[in-house]
Design an enzyme around this catalytic site. Structure first.
Site, short mmCIF file in Angstrom:
data_model
loop_
_atom_site.label_atom_id
_atom_site.label_comp_id
_atom_site.label_asym_id
_atom_site.label_seq_id
_atom_site.Cartn_x
_atom_site.Cartn_y
_atom_site.Cartn_z
N LYS A 95 -5.86 106.93 -76.04
CA LYS A 95 -7.26 106.69 -76.40
C LYS A 95 -7.67 105.28 -75.96
O LYS A 95 -6.90 104.33 -76.10
CB LYS A 95 -7.42 106.84 -77.90
CG LYS A 95 -8.86 106.70 -78.39
CD LYS A 95 -8.93 106.87 -79.91
CE LYS A 95 -10.35 106.83 -80.42
NZ LYS A 95 -10.42 106.96 -81.89
N SER A 121 -13.58 110.54 -83.62
CA SER A 121 -13.88 109.83 -82.41
C SER A 121 -12.88 110.03 -81.27
O SER A 121 -13.20 109.75 -80.11
CB SER A 121 -13.96 108.33 -82.72
OG SER A 121 -12.72 107.83 -83.12
N SER A 181 -10.75 110.62 -87.45
CA SER A 181 -10.91 110.63 -86.00
C SER A 181 -9.75 111.20 -85.19
O SER A 181 -9.88 111.36 -83.98
CB SER A 181 -11.20 109.22 -85.49
OG SER A 181 -12.52 108.85 -85.76
#
Lengths: 479, 100
Positions: free
Chosen positions: A78, A153, A177
């Site tokens: 990420k 997210s 997330s």
């Protein structure tokens, strides 16, 4: 080539010399080239670094040396996690050209274990969002339903694994997330206990809540990745010295006789009826596996979103003060130092980030601190106490991950409060610091994935994985 | 109404954040709605509840996490300065803050 490799599959193929690590990496880049223009899961690819690492693995194979646990396994990271020499944007314009001078501990440990870092995945700006629509680089599409969001997210990390563009990935979870996009994309996704994985090199959103954790196509692989990244790191004083058990061994233990709490408060109004049906069928499956189901109460659940959005925004407003146009990232010139700060931040941050900075600064400001921030912290205590009480009676808890399946792109972007309320079942565990996993629990109309969430006591990752693996092997994903 | 236009301006000022007129109004409305929702916390009596700032494992009492203060060489300064919008090695340059 299989549609997607497992970690064991990569290891066996390398050890028996059916394929080289370089060929595996090249295959994944081919898949990314084919599919990423549509999905937008990756923001930056790190081919040089990946092939150099693959060559090191191939040299070990050629020399007949023992292979480390993730040798040659292609992994995506990420874009809020620092990677030395590889652009790290946090999904923000303010860091568009930022290249970190060091690796996050989790990344360094993955590479030391032989993993091949393919690239950096898209996410909501500074991990603030539940749909990946707050990325400055465009939304990610859900691989199973391209008109829908992948969740957020960590939407890029979830979509990359679900679409077979990585064997596993790292995401971060502050209020859901990792777990929520795992649920929306139909793959297992784990948030470890606070303190289990070092946050060194994780670009901070809310420091008392942020955690790094893995996505994979199966629970055994989640355990294998967690094994490598878990453990004390002197560079993160909140990481614990508690011993790291053998997670893959823990995951194989029988679950018969375990007491599972079903908190009534997680099945209230606002839940999609189809999600409810799937999760209730999932709970029934645990009964068939010999677990003892107990209804429990978590009386402060309904206050978790309010407490979370005070605490998370307050911490964010402080953490994001560092983006001032001086040391790195964007600068917009102004006629004074203050005007340069204001213009840089006004131009560099997107709408959700600005909204949270304003809210977070407000709840911390003179005259409002006690009414909001202090109150939020006190309610956090009550929520943590709910979990402590529950774990005196049960070994784990089972809930839905999200009240709804993946929604359509653009459907919720104009109403931030509605977006926040979708985190209702995940933020509780974030505030309490406990570990949680989302595992696939069937699909609505054969298309929209539903996630079942399992919470364990602090540092009970082994227990959580054990239940998740039993559920997976019993056919939970096909419910 | 929980938050006024002046409140948003004051807070944006504290956060060194330029907001456009339309952002100001949108955020005021949205944050007002969020604060209205957050108000539900007042249903709970928290008089005798300790605030919780952090989750700490048993081994992480304040003392246990203090490490030796050891000097280690750190030679990333050139690399870090390369990231700066306006570097003047070994310094970061900023707009003038003192009038002569």
């Amino acid at each position: 080539m299989p549609a997607n490799w497992t970690i064991d599959g990569v290891q066996e193929a390398l050890a028996s010399k059916q394929i080289s690590a370089r060929e595996v990496a090249a295959d994944y880049y081919k898949r990314i080239e084919a599919r990423n223009p549509e999905l937008n899961a990756y923001l930056t690819l790190s081919q040089d670094r990946a092939f150099a690492q693959a060559d090191r693995v191939d040299a070990l194979v050629a020399a007949g040396k023992p292979l480390p646990p993730l040798a040659g396994v292609p992994i995506a990271i990420k874009d809020v996690i620092s990677t030395r020499g590889v652009r790290t944007t946090c999904g923000s314009k303010i860091l568009e050209n930022y290249v970190p001078p060091y690796d996050a501990t989790a990344v360094q440990r993955l590479e030391a274990a032989g993993a091949v870092i393919l690239g950096k995945t898209n996410c909501d700006e500074f991990a603030m969002g539940s749909s990946n629509e707050n990325s400055a680089y465009g939304p990610v599409r859900n691989p199973e339903a391209p008109d829908r969001v992948p969740g957020g997210s960590s939407g890029g990390s979830a979509a990359a694994v679900a679409a077979g563009l990585a064997v596993a990935s790292l995401g971060t979870d502050t209020g859901g997330s990792i777990r929520q996009p795992g649920s929306f994309c139909g793959i297992p996704a784990m948030m470890p206990s606070y303190g289990r994985v070092s946050r060194y090199g994780l670009i901070a959103f809310a420091s008392s809540l942020d955690r790094i954790g893995p996505f994979a196509t199966n629970v055994r692989d989640v355990a294998a990745v967690l094994q490598v990244i878990a453990g004390r790191d002197v560079n993160d004083s909140t990481s614990t010295t508690a011993p790291v058990p053998d997670y893959r061994a823990e995951a194989q233990k029988p679950v018969k006789g375990l007491r599972i709490g079903i908190p009534k408060e997680y099945f209230g109004a606002g839940m999609d009826p189809d999600v409810r049906k799937k999760v209730e069928a999932g709970i029934e499956m645990f009964r068939k596996l010999g677990c003892e189901l107990r209804e429990i109460r978590m009386p402060h659940t309904d206050y978790a979103i309010a407490a979370y959005y005070i605490i998370a925004t307050a911490e964010a407003s402080s953490n994001l003060a560092r983006y001032d146009g001086v040391r790195y990232g964007l600068r917009v010139e102004g006629d004074s130092l203050l005007s340069m700060y204001r213009k840089t931040r006004g131009a560099g941050f997107g709408a959700e980030v600005k909204r949270r900075i304003v809210l977070g600064t407000y709840v911390l400001s003179a005259g409002y601190y006690d009414a909001y921030y202090l109150k939020g912290q006190k309610v956090r205590s009550l929520i943590a106490q709910d979990f402590r009480d529950a774990f005196t009676k049960v070994d784990a808890m089972v809930t839905p991950t999200s009240p709804v399946p993946a929604f359509k792109l653009g459907e919720r972007t104009n109403d931030p409060l509605q977006m926040y309320l979708a985190d209702i079942y995940t933020v509780t565990g974030s505030l309490a610091g406990v570990p949680g996993i989302s595992v696939p629990c069937g699909k609505i109309c054969g298309k929209l994935a539903v996630g079942l969430q399992i919470f364990g006591p602090p540092f009970g990752e082994g227990r959580v994985l054990q239940l998740a693996q039993a559920f997976e092997q019993a056919g939970g994903a096909a419910l | 109404m929980k938050i006024s236009r002046e409140d948003v301006l004051r807070v944006a000022d504290l956060a060194y954040l330029d907001l456009s007129e339309s952002e100001l109004e949108t955020y005021r409305n949205q944050i007002d709605e969020i604060l209205e929702y957050i108000g539900k916390l007042n249903e709970l009596d928290t008089t005798n509840v300790e605030p919780m700032a952090q989750v700490l494992a048993d081994d992480q009492t304040a003392d246990a996490t203090l490490r030796e203060d050891v000097v280690v060489p750190c030679q990333v300064a050139p690399e870090i300065l390369k990231q700066a919008p306006d570097p003047e090695p070994p310094y970061f340059r900023v707009p003038k803050v003192i009038e002569r």
